[in-house]
Design an enzyme around this catalytic site. Structure first.
Site, short mmCIF file in Angstrom:
data_model
loop_
_atom_site.label_atom_id
_atom_site.label_comp_id
_atom_site.label_asym_id
_atom_site.label_seq_id
_atom_site.Cartn_x
_atom_site.Cartn_y
_atom_site.Cartn_z
N SER A 164 1.24 -1.58 -0.05
CA SER A 164 0.38 -0.47 0.09
C SER A 164 1.20 1.05 0.60
O SER A 164 2.32 1.13 0.71
CB SER A 164 -0.32 0.53 1.17
OG SER A 164 -0.17 -0.06 2.46
N ASP A 165 0.55 2.34 -0.12
CA ASP A 165 0.71 3.82 -0.27
C ASP A 165 0.99 4.06 0.91
O ASP A 165 -0.04 3.19 2.04
CB ASP A 165 0.45 4.85 -0.69
CG ASP A 165 0.95 6.00 -1.42
OD1 ASP A 165 3.10 5.69 -0.20
OD2 ASP A 165 0.82 6.87 -1.17
N TRP A 166 1.93 5.04 2.00
CA TRP A 166 1.46 4.58 3.49
C TRP A 166 0.52 5.47 4.28
O TRP A 166 0.24 6.45 3.58
CB TRP A 166 3.39 6.06 3.84
CG TRP A 166 3.67 5.32 4.31
CD1 TRP A 166 5.00 4.82 4.76
CD2 TRP A 166 4.81 4.15 2.75
NE1 TRP A 166 6.42 4.08 4.83
CE2 TRP A 166 5.72 3.77 3.58
CE3 TRP A 166 4.61 3.23 2.43
CZ2 TRP A 166 7.16 2.82 3.05
CZ3 TRP A 166 5.24 1.69 1.56
CH2 TRP A 166 6.37 2.00 2.11
N GLY A 167 -0.47 4.65 4.97
CA GLY A 167 -1.85 4.93 5.86
C GLY A 167 -2.73 5.31 4.35
O GLY A 167 -3.93 5.55 4.74
N ALA A 168 -2.72 4.29 2.80
CA ALA A 168 -3.75 4.42 2.36
C ALA A 168 -4.87 3.08 2.81
O ALA A 168 -6.04 3.37 1.96
CB ALA A 168 -3.63 4.16 0.74
#
Ligand code: BGC
Length: 656
Positions: free
Chosen positions: A220-224
């Site tokens: 995932s993108d960071w915190g997605a």
């Protein structure tokens, strides 16, 4: 016994999420812990110092549009190798780069991290970057999958896009780069057609099955991730970074039967494979380039990627020129902001220093012109420009991840400085430092030359000075359209609000729009671009002649000649565009099919040959869910830009 068989389901669940911000879970030392770090324009390694993170210095390369404006496959490969060496120095296993999002708007705050508006350019150079990294045993991560074409509202904006546009424009660059077998793909924050990308089963399946991302890991993108169980069910292998909220969501979902053993195993197995690949790579990888070698690549990227946009003859400066140099960007390091911003390995070379070293002593006189970082109020010490051979003004914008530009114009103070300098000196040269096209309407007619320097990284100003003084003959060509004003691009009139962005511009992104409008006569067409895709000036001039084409089962072999009519050696980037004469379905008027970059000695003619693969003639047929090449007549336009194609050859592809 396979690693996975030794683990309990609670352990497997742990594997599906990072151990912290930059590492994978090691299950108390049972597994290797992979270290990931940001790119793409250098390595950003945040390291814990007491209670906060500090980025360690590393070579700062030019921004990605500069990379692509070189159109140089080999150089992009070597950039990947250099970055791999940076990563090996810092024990990083996987670089979070390259970024392959398509440049749909000049307002996108993150354009400086992306390669092009054209998927062939973005995909081909992205692939080279991946090969450079991975041939040196450092993993690559294609990001941000997909349709993250704006930064405002990126956490929830839904890109509403039809299947054909997705396939031909927004997924195509990923598909091409997947040929290099990247270790990972990072999903984007945004939503596509109503489904959050972190849980987009359809697009994850398509990535694996049809774009040939066969055995890589999707992170995932960071915190997605907002719903961790839904993400795992969709096939997202690794949630980044660690979050206790996601951990609880996973455990609860497993206990309540909302996540099956098979679903967990499928993702956990890919995490284990990824970890094992990284561990093996670590055992064999070694540094092969000195930091100086890498800095030389950083300089070469800028040399090849700078685009000379306008020149009434003032450039190159004479070796005895006296110049006034104005604008704080001449004496400061300017780069893009956000996760890709790199702390340079050495104090970056400023243009002031680079020009002072080249021109005779006392010939460069510098003024700030506005107060950097304090206010944008002009100080207007422009009298300095009077009577000099040339006045160079360094202006630009700080583009930044997380925010789109409110405007693609320069701050009013900078526009005023340019105009007033031009009144004092007819040989005013503007050097632009920014990450995406700028609206130049207010001042372009007043100035003698414009040099597009992007963000040049720590070495790039040496290259800018070399271009200004003629030591380097500019050869870069735009890989994105510069619209006439900041509103004259197709996506500008598409519906969008804070939750949805309708991609009704469809296939007509950038030059696909402008060439279609020019040749097919669209109603209420936008004005022609200020500078078209593929455009860039040189100190040489070239002529094209003698095009021939030959169809075979492999594709269409095209040959032609380019002559350098000038007294100096030069490099030309010749582009080949494909036009289907009587298409059965709508097609953009022409699409880039290939290019060749050739250095041509003064007054010499060279033969150029290139093979356009059959894929260059294909389109995605939504009706049959396949890429098709229709039999029939095609024209191949060959030339110096999308708006300057002096040669045309016709070919006929067999009907099936
Ligand atoms: C960015 C990614 C980056 C990640 C880690 C995110 O905000 O969108 O490109 O790799 O942070 O820094």
């Amino acid at each position: 016994m396979k690693v996975l068989d030794k683990l309990s389901y609670n352990q497997k669940l742990k594997l599906l999420m990072g151990k912290d911000c930059w590492h994978t879970e090691d299950l108390d030392g049972q597994l290797y812990s992979v270290t990931v770090s940001d790119g793409p324009l250098g390595l950003r390694t945040p390291t814990l110092k007491g209670d906060h993170f500090e980025d360690q210095p590393s070579v700062a390369y030019p921004s990605m549009q500069i990379v692509s404006q070189s159109w140089d496959r080999d150089l992009t490969y070597r950039l990947g190798c250099a970055l791999a060496n940076d990563a090996i120095d810092k024990n990083v296993d996987v670089l979070l780069a390259p970024g392959l999002n398509i440049k749909r708007s000049p307002h996108c705050g993150r354009s400086f991290e992306y390669l092009s508006e054209d998927p062939l350019v973005a995909g081909t150079l992205g692939k080279q970057y991946v090969l450079g990294l991975q041939d040196n045993c450092v993993g690559a991560t294609l990001k941000h999958y997909c349709c993250n074409n704006a930064e405002n509202s990126r956490m929830w904006l839904s890109a509403e896009v039809d299947d054909r546009t997705l396939r031909e424009i927004y997924l195509r660059a990923f598909e091409i780069a997947c040929e290099a077998k990247p270790m990972a793909v990072m999903c984007s924050y945004n939503v596509v057609n109503g489904v959050r990308m972190a849980q987009h089963k359809k697009l994850f399946t398509l990535l694996r099955k049809e774009l040939h991302f066969d055995n890589g890991l999707i992170m995932s993108d960071w915190g997605a991730v907002t719903d961790a169980a839904a993400a795992v069910r969709a096939g997202l292998d690794l949630i980044m970074p660690y979050s206790d909220k996601c951990e609880t969501q996973l455990e609860t979902a497993y206990e309540q039967g909302e996540l099956s053993d098979e679903q967990i195993d499928e993702c956990a197995e890919r995490v284990v494979e990824f970890v094992e690949k990284c561990q093996k790579a670590k055992e064999v990888r070694k540094v092969t380039m000195t930091v100086e070698d890498r800095r030389a690549i950083a300089r070469q990227v800028e040399e090849e990627g700078i685009v000379l946009l306008k020149n009434n003859g003032v450039l190159p400066l004479k070796s005895t020129a006296s110049i006034s140099l104005g604008g704080n960007f001449a004496n400061n390091y300017i780069n893009g902001g956000g996760s890709s911003s790199v702390v340079p390995s050495q104090p970056p070379v400023t243009l002031l220093k680079a020009l002072t070293d080249i021109l005779p002593q006392g010939h460069v006189s510098y003024r700030d012109l506005w107060e950097y970082g304090v206010s944008e109020a002009p100080l207007l010490q422009i009298e300095n420009a009077y009577g000099k051979d040339a006045a160079i003004v360094c202006v630009g914008l700080h583009d930044c991840e997380g925010f789109d530009r409110a405007t693609a114009r320069l701050p009013q103070s900078q526009e005023q400085i340019i105009k007033e300098t031009a009144q004092k000196n007819p040989n005013t040269v503007v050097v632009l430092y920014c990450g995406a096209p700028v609206d130049m309407s207010e001042w372009i007619e007043d100035v003698a030359a414009v040099v597009w320097a992007g963000y040049p990284g720590e070495m790039g100003n040496l290259a800018v000075a070399d271009v200004l003084t003629g030591k380097v003959n500019p050869s870069g060509k735009l890989t994105e359209t510069f619209p006439f004003t900041e509103f004259d691009y197709p996506a500008c009139s598409c519906y969008s609000d804070s939750t949805v962005s309708v991609y009704s511009d469809g296939l007509l992104v950038g030059y696909r729009y402008h060439t279609t409008a020019a040749h097919k006569g669209l109603k209420n067409a936008l004005p022609l671009p200020r500078f078209p895709f593929g455009y860039g000036l040189s100190y040489s001039s070239f002529t094209y002649s003698n095009a021939k084409a030959n169809v075979s089962a492999d594709g269409v072999a095209v040959t032609f000649e380019i002559e350098n009519n000038s007294d100096i050696d030069g490099t030309e980037i010749a582009q080949l565009y494909v036009h289907e004469v009587n298409p059965r379905v709508f097609r953009p008027f022409m699409e880039l099919g290939g290019w060749e970059r050739k250095t041509i000695p003064a007054h010499k003619k060279v033969a150029v040959s290139t093979l356009l693969p059959m894929s260059a003639f294909s389109y995605y047929s939504a009706a049959t869910d396949k890429r098709l090449v229709e039999g029939g007549e095609y024209e191949i336009y060959i030339g110096a830009s999308s708006a300057d194609t002096p040669l045309c050859v016709k070919v006929s592809l067999p009907r099936k």
